[in-house]
Design an enzyme around this catalytic site. Structure first.
Site, PDB file in Angstrom:
ATOM      1  CD  GLU A 117     -22.998  -7.161  30.375  1.00 34.43           C
ATOM      2  OE1 GLU A 117     -22.334  -7.904  29.620  1.00 34.43           O
ATOM      3  OE2 GLU A 117     -24.031  -6.577  30.028  1.00 34.43           O
ATOM      4  CD  GLU A 159     -20.090  -8.223  23.243  1.00 35.05           C
ATOM      5  OE1 GLU A 159     -20.069  -7.979  24.476  1.00 35.05           O
ATOM      6  OE2 GLU A 159     -21.089  -8.085  22.543  1.00 35.05           O
TER       7      GLU A 159
END
Ligand code: SAH
Length: 688
Positions: A153, A144
């Site tokens: 990210e 995740e």
């Protein structure tokens, strides 16, 4: 050990490096992190669990051992789900040490010590082999690693590496796939976050129009994503020009390429209009068949029953380099380009030769006008707010005389131009840095004001009479706005600068704004409370260690800190009347002593007191004010409307008082608030 942390100093207006305990940094990281919000995201957690169960049983069904790699394990949640689902072993990778330590503890507390190995490394440092971190490659890849933009990210390089070195070919992946969706819209409101609109000023010599320089008009802006709670944007604020289109998708079960690339779709506008904005969001399919789907689609796209509030994943607003007319039914091409970490969009008219062109690469936008580096999106919105500008014009007309000598202290402000058009004889404009200089000179040039407004490139304490041609300042103005400000009171730098230039002010100087008032109100949030609220258990796993860790980090400093949030995105209702708590008189210099106040505020409505909201109101003149916070309480229920261009300060109470009826309501919340004039910071405490 000490570390250096960047922090805005409201007494100097500068970003300074402050030496802090090593712990400070990571306490901040945890206290302000999105972990709590993720653990509260039931829709996400439930679907991950379903997807993980399905993947484990597919592997088991093939008669294989289920070996799981969980990259970015955080609390260890997804590994615990896998172990519960029957996985034989899990490698849980976490780069952030305090989190890795927490994961070890949480895994142990939940009885998975034998099944889960926590590895405190970045995944690209993990080794495989008999002596390695992992005994063998995994056949289930769980992660995740997504942000609102999906890839911001670093999910892509992490996946690319994992497929090369850490997982078996043909592995199962949860999520299995991510898909990015787009919709083309026209929106004056959102476009106002990216371009400066002409400003009209009624003067004695007729209407003057302040225009933005061509460099700014044609500037493609910056590639940093604008992520917002799009569900708070009323449908009246934009016009849909296209259907929802699939822009690209990534299959996480196959080798992933992170290298820059472009995707192109053809679309037929459903309406004619100005194509300005690409709205975008994504969904993830937890399984190959796409039956377990977790979507960020906004309210007009999905049924409300599927709605889950979350702050760690929102929606993206992308600005096209230029607005362009599109006609209903007339094909256009929308191109998305991405590098490893970000995405940007362009629009082309569909011509045969273009469609067939192999190379559609478009360079990442680079701001050429400096304004997009100087102002963030809300600041553009603020400068384009005509109502606000009108208040400044009205108050300037009140205070300016034809012989006024005017000094403006604010970052990248239109006030000097307004002051000039409204008749000030001389306008000097203070600048604190190179950015401001480039941007403002372009601006003054475009409006032929180079020789009308003098830019003083110095710091207030270094201002000399020679800068001012030996004249005294009769009108000192500021919005005030400074780019380093995070919390509402950081713009009090104006007061410090005013104090530093005191000797250059005429004895009867007018200061605009004449004062600032800090206001406070107790609120119940519809959803925002989740980001700072303990979770207890998550999908049946005990995550209290994480709750404690967050609480500990929040309490790291004796007095908790307020945090900035743009409350137009986070609905709340007022439980008390708004109250003025401190007044900062700009007509006087900053006093030596602290400014303190204490008192109590009555609770008027039933509800949960989640926290206090604080904001500044600037009294430009005796009877003209602008609010950076509450603009209206819109109904009986206490629903609030907020200035859409500013962040307000939110102070979350450590315990929430809850009342179902007015009768059992504590009648008041008491507070103490202290403004330390030495540091420019505000400390506060509340008792329920
Ligand atoms: N898996 C948890 C936490 C997700 S947050 C959950 O679903 O609740 C993502 C975490 O991944 C963060 O803690 C971050 O520090 C970590 N992380 C991101 N990229 C990483 C990488 N390449 N290697 C190891 N950890 C990573």
């Amino acid at each position: 050990m000490k570390t250096f942390c960047g922090r805005a100093n409201p007494t100097t207006g500068a970003l300074e490096w402050v030496e802090e305990d090593e712990d400070y940094d990571y306490h901040q990281e945890i206290a302000r992190s999105r972990y709590a919000d993720m653990l509260h995201d039931e829709d996400r957690n439930m679907k991950y669990y379903q997807g993980i169960r399905a993947a484990v049983s597919r592997v088991k069904g093939r008669g294989e051992k289920a070996i799981v790699l969980d990259i970015g394990t955080g609390t260890g949640l997804l590994s615990m789900m896998a172990a519960s689902a029957g996985a034989d072993f899990c490698y849980a990778i976490e780069v952030f040490k305090p989190m890795a330590n927490a994961a070890v503890k949480i895994v142990e507390e939940n009885g998975f010590r034998d099944k889960i190995k926590v590895i405190n490394k970045h995944s690209t440092e993990v080794t495989v082999g008999p002596d390695g971190d992992m005994q063998c490659r995994a056949n289930i890849l769980v992660t995740e690693l997504f942000d609102t933009e999906l890839i911001g990210e670093g999910a892509l390089p992490t996946y690319e590496h994992a497929h090369k070195y850490l997982v078996q070919e043909g592995c199962e992946a949860v999520p299995h796939r991510a898909t990015v969706y787009v919709q083309l819209v026209e929106s004056r409101r959102m476009w106002s976050w990216n371009k400066l609109f002409p400003v009209r000023v009624e003067t004695e010599d007729g209407e003057k129009i302040i225009v933005s320089p061509s460099e700014m008009e044609n500037c493609p802006g910056v590639p940093s994503v604008c992520d917002i709670q799009l569900n708070q944007m009323p449908s009246s604020d934009f016009t849909i020009l296209s259907e929802v289109l699939t822009m690209f998708s990534v299959d996480f079960s196959k080798p992933v390429r992170s290298a820059s690339t472009c995707y192109r779709v053809q679309l037929e506008p459903v309406k004619s209009g100005k194509a300005q904005i690409v709205l975008s969001w994504w969904d993830i399919d937890m399984d190959p068949s796409g039956t377990i789907n977790c979507t960020m689609a906004p309210y007009w796209v999905k049924p409300t029953s599927a709605f889950q509030w979350r702050d760690h994943w929102m929606q993206c607003v992308y600005f096209l380099p230029n607005e362009e007319w599109v006609l209903q039914g007339e094909k256009v091409l929308l191109t998305a380009c991405r590098d490893e970490y970000s995405v940007w969009y362009t629009l082309q008219k569909a011509r045969e030769e273009e469609e067939n062109k192999a190379d559609v690469r478009v360079e990442s936008p680079v701001c050429r006008c400096q304004a997009h580096l100087l102002w963030n999106r809300p600041r553009f919105g603020e400068l384009n707010d005509q109502n606000r500008t009108r208040q400044y014009i009205k108050s300037l007309m009140n205070v300016l005389r034809t012989d006024s000598i005017c000094l403006c202290i604010s970052d990248g402000s239109l006030l000097p131009v307004l002051a000039h058009y409204l008749g000030a004889e001389k306008v000097q404009y203070f600048l604190l840095g190179w950015f401001f200089f480039c941007c403002s000179s372009l601006f003054f040039k475009a409006n032929h004001l180079e020789d009308k407004i003098k830019i003083v490139e110095t710091r207030p304490e270094l201002l000399a009479s020679s800068h001012l041609e030996d004249k005294k300042i009769s009108v000192l103005i500021g919005e005030p706005f400074f780019t380093t400000s995070l919390l509402p009171w950081h713009n009090l730098y104006f007061w410090y600068a005013r104090t530093a230039v005191s000797e250059h002010l005429a004895s009867d100087v007018t200061v605009l704004p004449q004062c600032a008032a800090l206001h406070m109100m107790i609120v119940e949030f519809q959803d925002l409370w989740r980001i700072r609220s303990p979770c207890g258990t998550c999908e049946g796993f005990d995550v209290q260690t994480m709750d404690d860790m967050i609480k500990n980090s929040l309490n790291f400093r004796e007095s908790k800190e307020a945090e900035p949030h743009p409350l137009w995105e986070y609905p709340c209702k007022s439980l008390s009347d708004p109250q003025e708590v401190l007044l900062f008189d700009f007509r006087k210099t900053v006093p030596q002593h602290c400014l303190s106040t204490e008192g109590s505020v009555n609770l008027l409505r039933k509800g949960k007191s989640h926290g206090a909201v604080l904001w500044m109101e600037y009294h430009l003149t005796a009877d003209i004010s602008v609010s950076t916070g509450l603009t209206q309480i819109s109904n009986e229920k206490g629903n609030c409307e907020w200035n859409p261009h500013c962040k307000q300060a939110v102070y979350f109470f450590s315990s929430v008082i809850e009342s179902e009826t007015l009768a059992d309501l504590p009648t008041a919340v008491t507070y103490t608030i202290n403004f330390d004039t030495k540091t420019g910071e505000i400390a506060m405490d509340f008792k329920l």
